[in-house]
Design an enzyme around this catalytic site. Structure first.
Site, mmCIF file in Angstrom:
data_model
loop_
_atom_site.group_PDB
_atom_site.id
_atom_site.type_symbol
_atom_site.label_atom_id
_atom_site.label_comp_id
_atom_site.label_asym_id
_atom_site.label_seq_id
_atom_site.Cartn_x
_atom_site.Cartn_y
_atom_site.Cartn_z
ATOM 1 N N TYR A 56 0.839 -1.192 0.000
ATOM 2 C CA TYR A 56 0.000 0.000 0.000
ATOM 3 C C TYR A 56 0.882 1.253 0.000
ATOM 4 O O TYR A 56 1.251 1.794 1.038
ATOM 5 C CB TYR A 56 -0.935 0.021 1.210
ATOM 6 C CG TYR A 56 -1.761 -1.242 1.384
ATOM 7 C CD1 TYR A 56 -1.996 -2.101 0.314
ATOM 8 C CD2 TYR A 56 -2.298 -1.585 2.623
ATOM 9 C CE1 TYR A 56 -2.757 -3.257 0.480
ATOM 10 C CE2 TYR A 56 -3.049 -2.730 2.785
ATOM 11 C CZ TYR A 56 -3.269 -3.572 1.716
ATOM 12 O OH TYR A 56 -4.012 -4.715 1.883
ATOM 13 N N PRO A 203 -14.657 -7.503 2.694
ATOM 14 C CA PRO A 203 -15.699 -8.132 3.508
ATOM 15 C C PRO A 203 -17.121 -7.723 3.141
ATOM 16 O O PRO A 203 -18.074 -8.404 3.525
ATOM 17 C CB PRO A 203 -15.350 -7.687 4.933
ATOM 18 C CG PRO A 203 -14.645 -6.379 4.736
ATOM 19 C CD PRO A 203 -13.855 -6.536 3.467
ATOM 20 N N THR A 208 -23.632 -5.749 -6.944
ATOM 21 C CA THR A 208 -23.675 -5.944 -8.395
ATOM 22 C C THR A 208 -24.444 -7.192 -8.809
ATOM 23 O O THR A 208 -24.473 -7.530 -9.977
ATOM 24 C CB THR A 208 -22.246 -6.055 -8.962
ATOM 25 O OG1 THR A 208 -21.563 -7.130 -8.281
ATOM 26 C CG2 THR A 208 -21.482 -4.759 -8.780
#
Length: 279
Positions: A56, A203, A208
Site C-alpha cells: 500500500y 468483507p 452488483t
C-alpha cells in the site's frame, strides 16, 4: 451472544471488527489530513486491529498510520504484510518472496511504524517461483530474532495452509471472503478447526448481483445498511472471523463499526445464508 473479542495466536486479544487502511490516501494535501482523522477516529471507536501492507504505497500507508497514531494506544495491533515488491522488469509490483526482500520489507516496516517488533506479520502472497520453506523460513528467523511476534498468511488454499503449518505456527489467514463470495469456505473451516484468525478482505460484497436485493430487504427491515448487514453476518458466521472493512470517510467508518452492535434474527440469518448460492 456473538463474542466481540478474539485472541490471535491464543494470546493477542483484539476486537473482532477491525479496520483496513488500504484505501487511505497518503499523498500530501487535504485527503491525507482526512486519512489521519479517519485512522484516529477508528481507534476512538474502539478498533484494536488495523491492517496495512508494504504494497500500500510502498510503505506510505505504514508511515501514515504511524503519523496518525504513534505513540500507540495500549492494545492496538497494527498488522502489516510483506512479499510484494517493485521488482518486475519495468519496476512494476510483483510477488517477491526472496528472503532478502522479505527481510528488507520487515526492517522497513519496523522503521516506518516506529516499533521494535511487529506483533503480527502476514505473508501477502506465496511466491510460486520460490520454495515455501525459504519464504516462511526467513519469517521464522526474524521471529526468533524478536522482530516478529506472530506469523500469518494471505490468499492461501487449504493445502497451502497445511504445508505452511508444518514449517511455522500460522496464527492468521487473510483471504477474500464475504456474504456473496464464499469461495474460501474450506479455508475458513480449516481455520476454525485450528483456532486460526480469519481476516476476510473485501468483507462487503459489491452491490452488483441480484442477491443484493435480498440484502437490501433485510437491511430495510432491521433499520440498517447493506454494509452493516454484511459485516454483522460475517461476525455471526464464524467466531474466528475478524472483518477489516476499509474506508477513507469518517461517516462510513462509523457506519461500519456500528455493525458490531447489529443483531441478525435467525430468520434473517437463514435468508442471508442462502444468498451465495444465488449470487
Amino acid at each position: 451472544m456473538t463474542s466481540t473479542m478474539f485472541h490471535i495466536g491464543g494470546d493477542l486479544g483484539v476486537q473482532r471488527l477491525g479496520f483496513g487502511a488500504m484505501r487511505l490516501p497518503t499523498e500530501p494535501g487535504p485527503d491525507r489530513q482526512t486519512s489521519l482523522a479517519v485512522a484516529r477516529r477508528a481507534v476512538e471507536l474502539g478498533v484494536t486491529l488495523i491492517d496495512t501492507a508494504h504494497l500500500y504505497g510502498g510503505g506510505a500507508n505504514e508511515e501514515l498510520l504511524a503519523e496518525a497514531l504513534y505513540p500507540y494506544a495500549d492494545g492496538l495491533l497494527i498488522t502489516t504484510k510483506v512479499g510484494v515488491a517493485r521488482s518486475g522488469p519495468a519496476g512494476e509490483w510483483k510477488l517477491d518472496g526472496r528472503p532478502e526482500v522479505l527481510r528488507d520489507q520487515v526492517d522497513q516496516a519496523l522503521r516506518r511504524l516506529r516499533v521494535e517488533r511487529l506483533e503480527l506479520l502476514q505473508l501477502h502472497r506465496i511466491d510460486p517461483e520460490l520454495p515455501l520453506a525459504d519464504q516462511l523460513g526467513v519469517l521464522r528467523e526474524m521471529q526468533a530474532e524478536g522482530k516478529v511476534g506472530r506469523i500469518g498468511l494471505s490468499e492461501v488454499t487449504v493445502s497451502e495452509l497445511d504445508q505452511a503449518r508444518k514449517i511455522i505456527d500460522v496464527v492468521s489467514v487473510q483471504n477474500r471472503y464475504n456474504l456473496l463470495d464464499r469461495e474460501h469456505e474450506p479455508v475458513l473451516t480449516a481455520c476454525e478447526a485450528a483456532g486460526i484468525a480469519f481476516l476476510p478482505w473485501r468483507p462487503v460484497a459489491p452491490a452488483t448481483t441480484g442477491a443484493t436485493a435480498e440484502i437490501a430487504a433485510v437491511a430495510a427491515e432491521l433499520g440498517a445498511t447493506h454494509a452493516q448487514v454484511a459485516l454483522s453476518w460475517l461476525l455471526d458466521h464464524s467466531p474466528v472471523i475478524l472483518p477489516i472493512p476499509g474506508t477513507a470517510r469518517i461517516d462510513h467508518l462509523e457506519e461500519n463499526f456500528a455493525a458490531a452492535h447489529l443483531h441478525l434474527p435467525p430468520t434473517h440469518l437463514d435468508r442471508l445464508n442462502h444468498l451465495s448460492e444465488r449470487a
